[in-house]
Design an enzyme around this catalytic site. Structure first.
Site, PDB file in Angstrom:
ATOM      1  N   GLY A 322       0.822  -1.201   0.000  1.00 55.76           N
ATOM      2  CA  GLY A 322       0.000   0.000   0.000  1.00 55.76           C
ATOM      3  C   GLY A 322       0.857   1.252   0.000  1.00 55.76           C
ATOM      4  N   TRP A 325       2.309   1.623  -3.448  1.00 54.73           N
ATOM      5  CA  TRP A 325       1.290   2.105  -4.386  1.00 54.73           C
ATOM      6  C   TRP A 325       1.276   3.623  -4.429  1.00 54.73           C
ATOM      7  CZ3 TRP A 325      -2.942   5.267  -3.636  1.00 54.73           C
ATOM      8  CH2 TRP A 325      -3.868   5.325  -4.680  1.00 54.73           C
ATOM      9  N   HIS A 326       1.540   4.261  -3.294  1.00 58.36           N
ATOM     10  CA  HIS A 326       1.478   5.722  -3.249  1.00 58.36           C
ATOM     11  C   HIS A 326       2.642   6.382  -3.977  1.00 58.36           C
ATOM     12  CE1 HIS A 326      -1.571   5.114  -0.091  1.00 58.36           C
ATOM     13  NE2 HIS A 326      -1.938   6.355  -0.350  1.00 58.36           N
ATOM     14  N   GLY A 327       3.742   5.705  -4.131  1.00 58.61           N
ATOM     15  CA  GLY A 327       4.852   6.343  -4.830  1.00 58.61           C
ATOM     16  C   GLY A 327       6.105   5.494  -4.806  1.00 58.61           C
ATOM     17  N   PHE A 518      -0.004  10.390  -6.852  1.00 58.06           N
ATOM     18  CA  PHE A 518       0.053   9.020  -6.381  1.00 58.06           C
ATOM     19  C   PHE A 518      -0.609   8.063  -7.353  1.00 58.06           C
ATOM     20  CE2 PHE A 518      -0.394  11.462  -2.223  1.00 58.06           C
ATOM     21  CZ  PHE A 518       0.968  11.683  -2.150  1.00 58.06           C
TER      22      PHE A 518
END
Length: 518
Positions: A322, A325-327, A518
């Protein structure tokens, strides 16, 4: 195109709305096709080159899903699923993580990192995850409709395309098939516009208002300056509230815009800083991402079905991914690992209390207040890592917040505080040049916004009495607002108009939403 722009509010939205319902008089399929085309135009406004990428992704995933639905052989269906998901992940990895991986490989071997010129397509994480969910649900036999126009609209639908929510086909495609969706509903329009302008106010007036303090304070470590206690906490809290109202504003605008078109999006944001623990926080923050990670990663990994040890491993793996996934960065991985650790501690604490015979349903007002403060502070520490441009910056900021870089007050406070200032100075409290980084305005912002997130009703509560849909979204322990309870009346129309006017007048300081990156 930004929701908080004159082009969107004064041109795109009125044209898209008018022609959608005009075409609906001729054909609902034509209206759906128009909205899909308008959504593609919206997506391509900033960089038309990536419209082709989005269309290729839509066509490829649609036909992969269609082929799976028609395949009689379970083994063939699974091969199609694996191939389609692999292509989606490979596409996401190339655009989002290529330079990150190449840079770290080069560093490991002591060579100069090659830099591939890649521009990250807006919303690629959102439309990729949306379609992976569609593929998995197709493989499981949950998908019942394969209308290509509706599928195209499901993926491209402009209110959610850039920054979520992450949609499930089951909650969207049936709405595109219903005749009532294509008829103007005055109640939906009134409520939708109100929600949209509440979100616009949050973004333009609150998030962008406090944003000016964030970069200078987070930039101190890179400039060789160790942030003091006040500077570190000022930067951390400024970003905590900037991100909150930025994402909350976008989420409201997405829900409101969709409602104008008669389509209901899932709620993606629900007063997360009122959470009493980290489990509760992830039920309130980016709700659809939490749902996706739970249903398509945590549960397939085994969830909590294989014992406590495996459960904690699954939580850590889920939150690590997770975070990624944001960066593409070690800070995002560290943030994900930190929240995975938080969740493990939270679940472990609850299990310990159950083993001691505690009733988890009983609590006191003071106990809840303490739990909320502890959770909030843990989240703030996480946001520091999330926002920092490097682990060195994150470490410096966290050290400052812990008081390890010293405690000093701005020198211009000394004469203002009079005898109190002299008394503090006499007992060793330093008043030094703050370089203008902690002006009184920042502290005022923090106090006001903290009061708003903890004590003010959220958008769902405000709308709950006058719009029953919102009442259904409230948990049992959250009551509708009283003083600010919305009704479709002239008074509230005037209030909404004033909120809209204040926001539109300030659109000159236009900025992107944080979740765009993101």
């Amino acid at each position: 195109m930004l929701f908080n722009s004159h082009a969107f509010i004064l041109l795109f939205l009125p044209v898209a709305f008018a022609l959608f319902f005009l075409f609906a008089r001729v054909s609902t399929l034509l209206a759906a096709g128009w909205l899909a085309a308008a959504s593609l135009f919206f997506y391509g406004w900033g960089n038309p080159a990536y419209v082709a990428l989005l269309l290729a992704s839509i066509v490829g995933n649609y036909f992969a899903g269609f082929a799976m639905a028609r395949a009689a052989d379970p083994a063939r269906k699974k091969r199609l699923l694996i191939a389609a998901i692999t292509i989606n992940i490979a596409l996401l990895a190339y655009y989002k993580y290529c330079n990150f991986f190449l840079s770290n490989i080069a560093t490991a071997f002591g060579t100069a990192p090659p830099q591939v010129e890649i521009i990250l397509p807006l919303g690629i994480s959102f439309f990729t995850f949306t379609q992976i969910a569609f593929l998995v649900d197709t493989w499981q036999g949950k998908v019942k409709e394969y209308n290509f126009v509706h599928y195209c609209l499901f993926v491209t639908y402009f209110p959610h395309l850039i920054a979520g929510p992450i949609l499930h086909h089951a909650e969207m495609m049936p709405q595109f098939a219903r005749a009532e969706t294509y008829r103007i509903d005055a109640g939906n329009v009134a409520a939708g516009l109100t929600i949209f302008f509440i979100g616009l106010f949050k973004k333009v007036m609150l998030a962008d208002g406090i944003a000016v303090y964030v970069s200078p304070l987070f930039g101190l470590p890179a400039a060789g300056i160790a942030p003091t206690f006040l500077e570190a906490w000022g930067g951390a809290l400024a970003y905590t509230f900037q991100l909150y109202f930025d994402f909350s504003g976008y989420s409201d605008m997405a829900v409101g815009l969709s409602l104008i078109f008669g389509v209901r999006l899932p709620i993606n944001f629900h007063s997360p800083y009122k959470a009493l623990n980290i489990i509760d926080f992830w039920r309130r923050w980016h709700i659809t991402l939490s749902r996706f990670l739970r249903d398509y990663l945590y549960v397939p990994l085994g969830g909590n079905r294989r014992g406590p040890a495996r459960r904690y491993i699954n939580l850590l793996v889920t939150m690590l991914l997770g975070g990624l996934w944001h960066g593409a960065g070690w800070t995002f991985l560290a943030w994900g690992a930190l929240h995975g650790f938080y969740l493990c501690v939270n679940h472990g604490w609850l299990a310990l209390r159950v083993s001691m015979g505690h009733d988890l349903t009983r609590s006191t007002r003071w106990g809840n207040a303490l739990a909320c403060i502890i959770t909030f502070l843990a989240v703030v520490a996480g946001w520091v890592v999330f926002r920092a441009d490097s682990m060195a910056t994150a470490t410096a900021m966290l050290k400052g917040m812990a008081g390890l870089n010293g405690f000093a007050l701005p020198d211009h406070w000394l004469p203002k505080w009079g005898l109190l200032g002299q008394w503090l100075s006499g007992y060793g409290v330093a008043f030094t040049d703050s370089r203008g980084l902690v002006p009184a305005g920042l502290i005022n912002w923090i106090v006001i916004l903290l009061a708003v997130v903890w004590f003010a009703p959220n958008t769902q509560q405000i709308m709950a009495r006058g719009f029953p849909l919102m009442a259904l979204l409230l948990p049992p322990d959250m009551r509708p607002a009283r003083l600010l309870a919305w009704r479709p009346t002239v008074v509230f129309a005037l209030i909404a108009a004033c909120v809209a006017l204040a926001s539109i007048v300030n659109l000159h300081r236009q900025s992107e939403f944080l979740y765009f990156q993101f």
